[in-house]
Write a protein that holds these residues in place. Structure first.
Motif, short mmCIF file in Angstrom:
data_model
loop_
_atom_site.label_atom_id
_atom_site.label_comp_id
_atom_site.label_asym_id
_atom_site.label_seq_id
_atom_site.Cartn_x
_atom_site.Cartn_y
_atom_site.Cartn_z
N GLU A 1 19.36 8.10 9.97
CA GLU A 1 18.30 7.97 11.06
C GLU A 1 17.04 8.47 10.07
OE1 GLU A 1 16.55 10.53 14.83
OE2 GLU A 1 18.50 11.13 14.00
N ARG A 2 17.34 9.23 8.97
CA ARG A 2 16.01 9.87 8.44
C ARG A 2 15.67 8.79 7.24
NH1 ARG A 2 17.20 15.13 5.11
NH2 ARG A 2 14.78 14.90 4.54
N ARG A 3 16.80 7.78 6.72
CA ARG A 3 16.44 6.81 6.01
C ARG A 3 15.61 5.58 6.40
NH1 ARG A 3 21.83 7.43 4.05
NH2 ARG A 3 22.54 5.66 5.06
N ASP A 4 16.02 5.49 8.02
CA ASP A 4 15.11 4.63 8.62
C ASP A 4 13.87 4.91 8.82
OD1 ASP A 4 17.63 2.98 8.79
OD2 ASP A 4 18.00 3.77 10.82
N ALA A 5 13.66 6.38 8.84
CA ALA A 5 12.18 6.58 9.29
C ALA A 5 11.47 6.58 7.80
CB ALA A 5 12.23 8.21 9.65
N VAL A 6 11.90 6.24 6.66
CA VAL A 6 11.05 6.17 5.49
C VAL A 6 10.07 4.93 5.61
CG1 VAL A 6 11.07 6.11 2.98
CG2 VAL A 6 12.49 7.61 4.27
N GLU A 7 8.74 4.79 5.65
CA GLU A 7 8.06 3.75 5.86
C GLU A 7 8.14 2.94 4.67
OE1 GLU A 7 4.41 4.59 7.52
OE2 GLU A 7 4.99 5.45 9.39
N VAL A 8 7.84 3.41 3.53
CA VAL A 8 7.87 2.61 2.08
C VAL A 8 8.87 3.17 1.22
CG1 VAL A 8 6.25 2.30 0.47
CG2 VAL A 8 5.43 2.59 2.47
N PRO A 9 10.10 2.70 1.12
CA PRO A 9 11.22 3.29 0.29
C PRO A 9 10.79 3.50 -1.16
CG PRO A 9 12.04 1.88 1.81
CD PRO A 9 10.60 1.54 1.89
N ARG A 10 10.00 2.41 -1.73
CA ARG A 10 9.60 2.45 -3.15
C ARG A 10 8.76 3.91 -3.25
NH1 ARG A 10 6.68 -1.08 -7.74
NH2 ARG A 10 8.81 -2.21 -7.64
N ALA A 11 8.08 4.21 -2.51
CA ALA A 11 7.01 5.27 -2.63
C ALA A 11 8.01 6.57 -2.54
CB ALA A 11 5.98 5.57 -1.61
N TRP A 12 8.87 6.63 -1.56
CA TRP A 12 9.77 7.63 -1.31
C TRP A 12 10.51 7.91 -2.87
CZ3 TRP A 12 14.91 9.11 -1.80
CH2 TRP A 12 15.47 10.58 -1.18
N LEU A 13 11.35 6.82 -3.26
CA LEU A 13 11.82 6.90 -4.62
C LEU A 13 11.42 7.26 -5.57
CD1 LEU A 13 13.93 3.50 -3.78
CD2 LEU A 13 14.98 5.82 -3.86
N THR A 14 10.07 6.79 -5.85
CA THR A 14 9.16 7.12 -6.88
C THR A 14 9.00 8.70 -7.02
OG1 THR A 14 8.13 4.81 -7.01
CG2 THR A 14 7.06 6.81 -8.09
N ARG A 15 8.55 9.29 -5.81
CA ARG A 15 8.44 10.56 -5.64
C ARG A 15 9.53 11.57 -5.95
NH1 ARG A 15 5.60 9.27 -1.19
NH2 ARG A 15 7.46 9.65 0.26
N VAL A 16 10.69 11.14 -5.53
CA VAL A 16 12.19 11.66 -5.99
C VAL A 16 12.36 11.55 -7.53
CG1 VAL A 16 14.51 11.93 -5.33
CG2 VAL A 16 12.96 11.74 -3.33
N ALA A 17 12.41 10.33 -7.78
CA ALA A 17 12.44 10.32 -9.15
C ALA A 17 11.64 11.09 -10.09
CB ALA A 17 12.59 8.63 -9.63
#
Length: 302
Positions: free
Chosen positions: A48-64
């Motif tokens: 559910e939380r993954r589905d709520a991420v609108e732009v996965p690339r942006a999320w992954l970039t921030r976490v990386a």
């Protein structure tokens, strides 16, 4: 977009994440570990939380970026215990290029951003400076997002990136055009292959510094070699002691360099800085753990 489609997009960002993490950390192994940790954090979230991420690339970039910041905090201590000089890992030209996304006109800029010369400059920065510079100047991440990663205000992040940018621009302004760099390197190669000590000294800056990174795994100079005569004698002696090694011209993100081949494998990569028609810095990476991309069937990072 379905959960499966989002997950497919996420896995498709691996090249982007490796490219980002390598520029921050300086070795492929550390970059791969950082990317793995980024994916672990993604899949620890509920669907559910993954589905709520609108732009996965942006999320992954921030976490990386956060993961790399943590790694950089401890990397300096580890490198102080490193056997001999620590050098960033040299990579083949366009190793991190993404043909599907990178425009041909941008390839030279992307290549320059993984050059050993630039990575050495990045090593002199604080972790926060390095993260801010790489994310903003290389990957165009807004300062507001960088602020969330480094725990500072956007204005402070702008200052961090600006400070880092001055150092990078200073190094780039001192560099000669690629054609002049390659011409000097060819003169260096001709003298070295001929065993011409005087000719080799002539293309070296009087204060040239050679650093050799074997990581304690293979034989290498434990301390920097300084001065034209000492560097020339060191290089000619090393070539004489390794008659089985074939030294071939090699295009690198730093310009023309050399690859050392033994029995069909690359056992060393040499890159150089050129200023005013002479070689000022020689970097010799012999640590096999830092030559992984050179000995893969295909060099581009998948």
């Amino acid at each position: 977009m379905t959960g499966q489609e989002i997950d497919a997009d996420v896995l498709g960002e691996r090249r982007h994440l490796l490219s980002l993490a390598f520029r921050m950390l300086g070795t492929v192994a550390e970059a791969e570990d950082a990317v793995q940790e980024t994916y672990i954090r993604w899949y620890r979230m509920s669907q559910e939380r993954r589905d709520a991420v609108e732009v996965p690339r942006a999320w992954l970039t921030r976490v990386a970026g956060r993961v790399c910041l943590d790694v950089l905090g401890s990397a300096r201590v580890r490198r102080e215990r490193y056997v001999g000089p620590w050098l960033p890992e040299p990579v083949p030209a366009l190793a991190f290029a993404d043909p599907a996304r990178d425009e041909p006109a941008d390839r030279a800029t992307l290549d320059d951003s993984v050059s050993s010369a630039l990575l050495v400059v990045l090593e002199s920065m604080t972790p926060a400076e390095r993260v801010a510079f790489v994310l903003h100047d290389v990957f165009a991440v807004p300062f507001a997002e960088i602020a969330e990663i480094v725990g500072r205000t956007p204005a402070a992040c702008r200052q961090l990136a600006g400070s880092a940018r001055k150092r990078v621009h200073g190094a780039r302004e001192a560099a000669v055009p690629r054609a002049a760099h390659d011409a000097t390197v060819r003169a260096f190669a001709a003298a070295a292959r001929a065993g011409d000590l005087a000719g080799l000294v002539a293309v070296l800056d009087p204060d040239v510094v050679l650093r050799s990174d074997g990581g304690g795994v293979v034989s290498a100079a434990r301390h920097p070699v300084v001065g034209a005569d000492r560097v020339a004698r060191f290089l000619l002696g090393a070539l004489g002691r390794n008659p089985a090694a074939e030294v071939l011209d090699q295009e690198t993100p730093d310009g023309l360099g050399f690859a050392l081949w033994v029995e069909g494998r690359v056992t060393g990569v040499v890159t150089m800085d050129v200023r005013g028609g002479v070689v000022t810095d020689v970097r010799v990476v012999l640590n096999p753990e830092k030559l992984t991309l050179w000995n893969r069937p295909t060099t581009p990072v998948e």
